[in-house]
Enzyme design. Structure first.
Site, PDB file in Angstrom:
ATOM      1  N   SER A   1       0.805  -1.225   0.000  1.00 18.49           N
ATOM      2  CA  SER A   1       0.000   0.000   0.000  1.00 18.49           C
ATOM      3  C   SER A   1       0.835   1.271   0.000  1.00 18.49           C
ATOM      4  O   SER A   1       0.345   2.327  -0.390  1.00 18.49           O
ATOM      5  CB  SER A   1      -0.922   0.017   1.218  1.00 18.49           C
ATOM      6  OG  SER A   1      -0.160  -0.086   2.400  1.00 18.49           O
TER       7      SER A   1
ATOM      8  N   ASP B   1      -4.728   7.114   8.150  1.00 18.95           N
ATOM      9  CA  ASP B   1      -5.795   6.213   8.570  1.00 18.95           C
ATOM     10  C   ASP B   1      -5.357   5.178   9.604  1.00 18.95           C
ATOM     11  O   ASP B   1      -6.031   4.183   9.787  1.00 18.95           O
ATOM     12  CB  ASP B   1      -6.369   5.503   7.338  1.00 18.95           C
ATOM     13  CG  ASP B   1      -5.285   4.738   6.590  1.00 18.95           C
ATOM     14  OD1 ASP B   1      -4.130   4.729   7.068  1.00 18.95           O
ATOM     15  OD2 ASP B   1      -5.576   4.146   5.536  1.00 18.95           O
TER      16      ASP B   1
ATOM     17  N   HIS C   1      -1.477   4.186   6.945  1.00 23.86           N
ATOM     18  CA  HIS C   1      -0.813   4.827   5.801  1.00 23.86           C
ATOM     19  C   HIS C   1      -0.516   6.301   6.060  1.00 23.86           C
ATOM     20  O   HIS C   1      -1.174   6.934   6.880  1.00 23.86           O
ATOM     21  CB  HIS C   1      -1.697   4.677   4.559  1.00 23.86           C
ATOM     22  CG  HIS C   1      -2.104   3.262   4.313  1.00 23.86           C
ATOM     23  ND1 HIS C   1      -3.355   2.787   4.605  1.00 23.86           N
ATOM     24  CD2 HIS C   1      -1.396   2.212   3.852  1.00 23.86           C
ATOM     25  CE1 HIS C   1      -3.418   1.491   4.319  1.00 23.86           C
ATOM     26  NE2 HIS C   1      -2.230   1.113   3.860  1.00 23.86           N
TER      27      HIS C   1
END
Ligand code: NAG
Ligand code: NAG
Ligand code: NAG
Length: 392
Positions: free
Chosen positions: A46, A354, A357
């Site tokens: 990610s 979040d 990230h």
């Protein structure tokens, strides 16, 4: 004596004619010329996913993307990622995800990363554990397929020539990597001890170096490899794993997890040193994003950031993070449906988006410090990453 003085001029002019007749020599003889990467191929999780997981398993929900794209853009962040700033610095468009079959243009590269990816294939499904089935070996299968089939497509007409990279671009492209973090947390989430996690690090690096060798075997020469970040500073680790008081450092991060990340990074650095010996034509840069990320967490205010460990988008608890109420999810609380949205006023002064990230602001801050090579081994700037220093 007079002749001796003249000789270097003769040698230089002879060299000059060699250089001009063999342009490829210019790269090795004049390392000060910037690289012109026509494409970037990215592999990772990610930290560098620009739409892979979203294309395969459903879009990252709003408010992801809100700051820069003003709508979800396949990224787990409020805006751009480090890989976006890398592409931009070369004047290239932001990378489309290989898995994104709608509207993608791969002329300038492709992104094989998906959120939740690991180096080693996991033995659990995405819904069981949250780890992506698109592990690094799968990303390589996809790259391999893309390399061959993009060239077949190019023979089928002009439209394909405007959507697919040229064959020669595969050898002059920049290959970027940011993966490993999820392999470390995967073990902990299975209740393994630190020693058990450390024990499989050699296997991770073995699988990682195999992929680099395979890409080198397909002509890839320039590799830009990020190490893994201080995962013990991230809310999803701090919140989920059992951490005793003595294991928390003065930044509020969980030391055992950061130590494992540093252990992985040290082994990664060694594996890359060995790769340089094994791949004499490759230019491989190791980039220490760990130190920068840790500096952000531990000296946030010095760098212009606030509440370093607290998520900007989330719900509840010490870190504004609850894994059952993730950023962008809709949950029912006290009989009412609520959207877990952005709760911080200004994401431009926040590090964590979040709980897992980084914000665009943090990503930009990190990019601005890796771009000149001061966190790289060898210490060469991003725009020189095609040059292999002669000392290697
Ligand atoms: C998955 O299972 C196989 C077979 O038991 C094993 O070799 C492999 O290490 C496992 N992978 C992980 C990530 O645990
Ligand atoms: C894909 O992007 C390149 C440059 O970024 C552009 O030249 C080309 O026309 C684009 N292809 C299409 C079909 O728009
Ligand atoms: C790990 O341990 C916790 C607490 O004992 C337990 O609830 C959980 O089911 C365990 N997870 C696994 C994958 O074994």
């Amino acid at each position: 004596m007079g002749c001796d003085l003249l000789r270097p001029v003769v040698v230089l002019s002879a060299l000059f004619s060699v250089i001009t007749s063999f342009p490829s020599l210019v790269l090795s003889l004049t390392p000060s010329s910037p690289c012109e990467f026509p494409a970037i191929f990215n592999f990772g999780d990610s930290n560098s996913d620009t739409g892979g997981l979203s294309a395969a398993f459903g879009q990252a929900p709003p408010p992801n993307g809100e700051t820069y794209f003003h709508s979800p853009a396949g990224r787990y962040s409020d805006g751009r990622l480090i890989i976006d700033f890398i592409a931009k610095s070369f004047g290239l468009p932001y990378l489309n995800a290989y898995l994104d079959s709608v509207g993608s243009n791969f002329t300038h590269g492709a992104n094989f990363a998906t959120a939740g990816s690991t180096i080693r294939p996991q033995n659990t499904t995405l819904s069981q554990s949250g780890f992506s089935p698109i592990s690094l070996n799968v990303q390589f299968y996809q790259f391999n397929d893309f390399h061959h089939r993009s060239q077949v497509a190019r023979t089928k007409g002009v439209v394909w020539q405007e959507l697919m990279p040229k064959e020669e671009d595969f050898s002059s492209a920049l290959y970027t990597f940011d993966i490993g973090q999820n392999d470390l947390t995967a073990g902990y989430f299975l209740n393994m001890s630190t020693d058990q996690v450390k024990a499989y690090v050699p296997d991770l690096l073995n699988q990682f170096t195999t992929i680099i060798k395979n890409i080198n075997g397909q002509g890839g020469r320039s590799f830009w490899i990020h190490n893994t970040g201080p995962v013990g500073c991230l809310a999803y680790v701090l919140d989920r794993l059992l951490i005793t008081a003595g294991q928390v450092d003065k930044a509020g991060c969980a030391s055992p997890f950061n130590e494992v990340a540093q252990y992985f990074n040290q082994r990664l650095k060694e594996a890359i040193a060995q790769l340089r010996k094994d791949l004499p034509l490759a230019a491989i840069t190791y980039v220490d994003v760990y130190s920068l990320k840790y500096s952000l967490f531990s000296q946030a205010s010095k760098h212009g950031f606030e509440q370093p460990l607290v998520a900007c988008c989330g719900h509840g608890g010490k870190y504004n993070y609850n894994r059952h109420m993730g950023c962008g999810s809709k949950v029912t609380k006290d009989g009412k449906q609520i959207l877990v949205g952005k709760s911080c006023k200004d994401p431009s002064v926040r590090i964590i988006w979040d709980g897992v990230h980084f914000t665009e602001a943090a990503n930009k801050w990190i990019f601005d410090r890796i771009v000149d090579g001061s966190y790289s081994d060898p210490p060469i700037p991003l725009k020189m990453a095609c040059h292999r220093p002669s000392t290697n």
